[in-house]
Design a protein around this motif. Sequence first.
Motif: not given
Length: 86
Positions: A2-29
Motif C-alpha cells: 500500500t502507498t500514500g494515505p492508506n499506508r499511513i493509516l495501516d501503520d497507525f492502526a498497527k501502532l495502536m494495536t501494538d500499544a494496546a497489547g503493551a498496555a494490556q501486558g503492563l496492566r497485568k504486570e
Amino acid sequence: MTTGPNRILDDFAKLMTDAAGAAQGLRKEVETAFQAQAERWLNAMDIVKREEFEVVREMAIKARDENEALKARIVALEAKLAEKSA
C-alpha cells in the motif's frame, strides 16, 4: 504494497494495536505486583484466611456441642448418685 494515505493509516492502526497489547501486558504486570504486595501485607498483619477461619469456627461449634452433651451427662450422673446416697 500500500502507498500514500492508506499506508499511513495501516501503520497507525498497527501502532495502536501494538500499544494496546503493551498496555494490556503492563496492566497485568501491575495487577500481579499489587496482588503479591497485598498478600505480603496481609501476611505481615497475621490475618487469617476465610477458609482457615471457617475450619476453626466449625471446630469450636463441635467442641461447644460436645461440652453441652458432657454437661448434661454429668448432671444426670450426679442426680443418680444423689438418689443412691439418699
